[in-house]
Design an enzyme around this catalytic site. Structure first.
Site, PDB file in Angstrom:
ATOM      1  N   CYS A 196       0.562  -1.020  -0.166  1.00 41.36           N
ATOM      2  CA  CYS A 196      -0.158  -0.528   0.177  1.00 41.36           C
ATOM      3  C   CYS A 196       1.106   0.570   0.127  1.00 41.36           C
ATOM      4  CB  CYS A 196      -1.213   0.314   1.378  1.00 41.36           C
ATOM      5  SG  CYS A 196      -0.376   0.168   3.073  1.00 41.36           S
ATOM      6  N   GLY A 197       0.132   2.103   0.834  1.00 43.98           N
ATOM      7  CA  GLY A 197       1.345   2.816   1.039  1.00 43.98           C
ATOM      8  C   GLY A 197       2.830   3.091   1.706  1.00 43.98           C
TER       9      GLY A 197
END
Length: 286
Positions: free
Chosen positions: A242-243
């Site tokens: 993800c981020g």
């Protein structure tokens, strides 16, 4: 698929019935992106489930590296969660404000450090409050617990392991970010990061796995269709990303509920891979 006894989720009804059990510990693991106010800890001070302590994702992390909330070592994790009142024999229930951002991250960390008796509150504080259940305000003052932790490194992946995977294709990679961030058409919220995704990875935005109105995770058959649509083979090894290694755990939780065991989480995620001097980047749809 998970059985009732193996399901990592618990209902608000279950927690209400067991809230005062001496071996149940409740943790609020709410998280927001940098710069978003009020801070999660301030939200906690205003309202939280009775008896809960605040699990600060940024605090329970390795402060020696210049990346957001990377895994701490076992000694620090044991010390930090012990200070929150958690002992090794406890049942831990983690929740967030209902946006499914960080409660799964805390759940995954407990599993990684050898604590299997950990659950995520389905619907979080959003559902709890919608049902008119009791809340508290103010600081928590838990009695320190005695927690023992041993990290199982099979639960996490490093940048080098993901780089090696570019050629070996031993593991599928699925990214929990929005489609715009994944394809590079939307700028990253963290300054200085390139747009795009890990070459060969798939995309399933984490918010597609729960109902935004109720905060409840979607039924198993709907989640299975979402992973199928993303092109993921549940019978093959998978790494979630993800981020910054937080919302990737939402995918890990969904996969676990679908019966997948042995998945891993890329801890550095795009905060590491997307750096200007990082590895190869792909853009466009998967």
């Amino acid at each position: 698929m998970t059985s009732t006894t193996d399901d990592p989720l618990v209902s608000t009804e279950w927690l209400a019935a067991h809230l005062r059990d001496p071996d149940v510990r409740v943790l609020d693991a709410s998280f927001k992106m940098p710069g978003v106010l009020p801070l999660p800890v301030d939200d906690f001070l205003e309202a939280h489930i009775p008896g809960a302590a605040f699990f600060d994702v940024d605090a329970v992390s390795d402060h020696a590296v210049d990346l957001p909330h990377m895994y701490p070592d076992a000694a620090q994790f044991a010390r930090d969660v012990g200070a929150l009142g958690v002992s090794s024999g406890d049942t831990v229930v983690v929740y967030d404000h209902g946006g499914w951002v960080a409660a799964p991250r805390a759940w995954w960390m407990f599993l990684s450090f050898g604590h299997r008796n950990v659950k995520v509150l389905n619907g979080g504080l959003k559902k709890w409050r919608a049902e008119g259940r009791t809340i508290e305000s103010g600081k928590a003052s838990p009695k320190a617990g005695q927690f023992t932790a041993t990290l199982d490194k099979n639960f996490i992946r490093s940048k080098q392991q993901l780089v090696d995977n570019l050629s070996s294709h031993a593991e599928q990679v699925i990214d929990a970010r929005s489609s715009g961030r994944f394809d590079g058409s939307v700028a990253e919220p963290r300054a200085g990061l390139r747009g795009g995704h890990i070459p060969g990875s798939r995309n399933l935005p984490y918010n597609e796995l729960f109902d935004a109105t109720t905060g409840i995770m979607k039924p198993l058959d709907e989640m299975k269709r979402a992973f199928d649509k993303a092109g993921l083979d549940l019978a093959k090894p998978v790494v979630t990303s993800c981020g910054s290694g937080v919302s990737a755990a939402v995918l890990a939780l969904a996969l676990y509920r679908l019966g997948v065991r042995g998945s891993a989480l890329y801890d550095g995620s795009w905060s590491e891979w997307g750096m200007a001097d990082g590895p190869a980047v792909a853009t466009g749809a998967a």
